[in-house]
Design an enzyme around this catalytic site. Structure first.
Site, short mmCIF file in Angstrom:
data_model
loop_
_atom_site.label_atom_id
_atom_site.label_comp_id
_atom_site.label_asym_id
_atom_site.label_seq_id
_atom_site.Cartn_x
_atom_site.Cartn_y
_atom_site.Cartn_z
N ASP A 8 -24.69 -13.17 31.28
CA ASP A 8 -23.97 -11.91 31.04
C ASP A 8 -23.92 -11.68 29.52
O ASP A 8 -24.54 -12.43 28.74
CB ASP A 8 -22.60 -11.91 31.74
CG ASP A 8 -21.53 -12.71 31.01
OD1 ASP A 8 -21.84 -13.36 29.99
OD2 ASP A 8 -20.36 -12.67 31.47
N CYS A 66 -22.57 -17.58 31.01
CA CYS A 66 -21.61 -16.51 30.72
C CYS A 66 -20.73 -17.02 29.59
O CYS A 66 -21.07 -18.03 28.96
CB CYS A 66 -20.84 -16.10 31.96
SG CYS A 66 -19.70 -17.32 32.63
N THR A 68 -17.79 -18.56 29.36
CA THR A 68 -17.33 -19.94 29.56
C THR A 68 -18.29 -20.75 30.42
O THR A 68 -18.19 -21.98 30.45
CB THR A 68 -15.98 -19.94 30.28
OG1 THR A 68 -16.13 -19.26 31.54
CG2 THR A 68 -14.89 -19.28 29.45
N HIS A 99 -27.58 -37.54 40.34
CA HIS A 99 -26.68 -37.79 41.47
C HIS A 99 -26.47 -36.57 42.37
O HIS A 99 -26.24 -36.72 43.56
CB HIS A 99 -25.31 -38.27 40.97
CG HIS A 99 -25.34 -39.66 40.39
ND1 HIS A 99 -24.21 -40.36 40.06
CD2 HIS A 99 -26.40 -40.48 40.09
CE1 HIS A 99 -24.56 -41.56 39.58
NE2 HIS A 99 -25.88 -41.64 39.57
N HIS A 134 -27.13 -41.11 47.04
CA HIS A 134 -26.80 -39.78 46.53
C HIS A 134 -27.37 -38.69 47.44
O HIS A 134 -26.80 -37.60 47.54
CB HIS A 134 -27.28 -39.63 45.10
CG HIS A 134 -26.71 -40.66 44.19
ND1 HIS A 134 -25.36 -40.75 43.93
CD2 HIS A 134 -27.29 -41.69 43.53
CE1 HIS A 134 -25.13 -41.78 43.13
NE2 HIS A 134 -26.30 -42.38 42.87
C1 RB5 Z 1 -16.83 -11.84 30.24
O1 RB5 Z 1 -15.97 -11.27 29.33
C2 RB5 Z 1 -16.36 -13.23 30.62
O2 RB5 Z 1 -15.27 -13.14 31.49
C3 RB5 Z 1 -17.49 -14.01 31.26
O3 RB5 Z 1 -18.54 -14.12 30.35
C4 RB5 Z 1 -17.17 -15.44 31.67
O4 RB5 Z 1 -16.58 -16.15 30.64
C5 RB5 Z 1 -16.43 -15.57 32.94
O5 RB5 Z 1 -16.22 -16.68 33.48
#
Ligand code: RB5
Length: 147
Positions: A8, A66, A68, A99, A134
């Protein structure tokens, strides 16, 4: 090996860095499904695009990113046939292959720096599933899809 990659807007820069790392491997073909700019997009749509190519056999493995790595990994793991591992360290990346036979790697563009992410990707690409006990556990994971 063919790898489909997508992120994203929260990880476009890290996606480009990861592509540079993948180009170190002569036998890797990359398919980038986007996004390519800063305009906001929804990470579940990206997860769906990347994972469709794994499930349909177009690609061998996927990398999703993304901000996080959390949202896109949750979304990827909703798709049948996908074992997505969100990794922030090299040991986890290696174990996710050995694993868990992870077929998709998730990274957080606002969490993991370019250098560490590169090492994570190298470890994930070069590690193989070890099978044995595994395999039994991975089979149990996959059976959960049908419960
Ligand atoms: C987008 O702003 C953010 O929410 C997305 O990139 C991600 O971190 C969501 O888990």
């Amino acid at each position: 090996m063919k790898i489909t990659i997508g992120s994203d807007h929260g990880a476009v820069d890290l996606k480009e860095e990861v592509k540079l790392v993948l180009k170190e491997f002569a036998d890797i073909e990359i398919h980038d499904v986007g996004t390519f700019g800063n305009e906001s997009v929804d990470y579940p749509d990206i997860a769906e695009k990347v994972c469709a190519e794994i499930v349909n056999g177009v690609s061998d493995r996927g990398i999703v990113l993304c901000g996080t790595g959390i949202g896109i990994s949750i979304a990827a793991n909703k798709i049948k046939g996908i074992r997505c591992a969100l990794c922030g360290d090299v040991y986890s990346a290696k174990m996710s292959r050995e694993h868990n036979d992870a077929n998709v790697l998730a990274l957080g563009g606002r969490v993991t720096g370019f250098g560490p992410a590169g090492e994570i990707v190298r470890a994930w690409i070069t590690s193989e599933f070890t099978g044995g006990r595994h395999a039994r556990r991975v089979n149990k994971i996959m059976a959960l899809e049908n419960k």
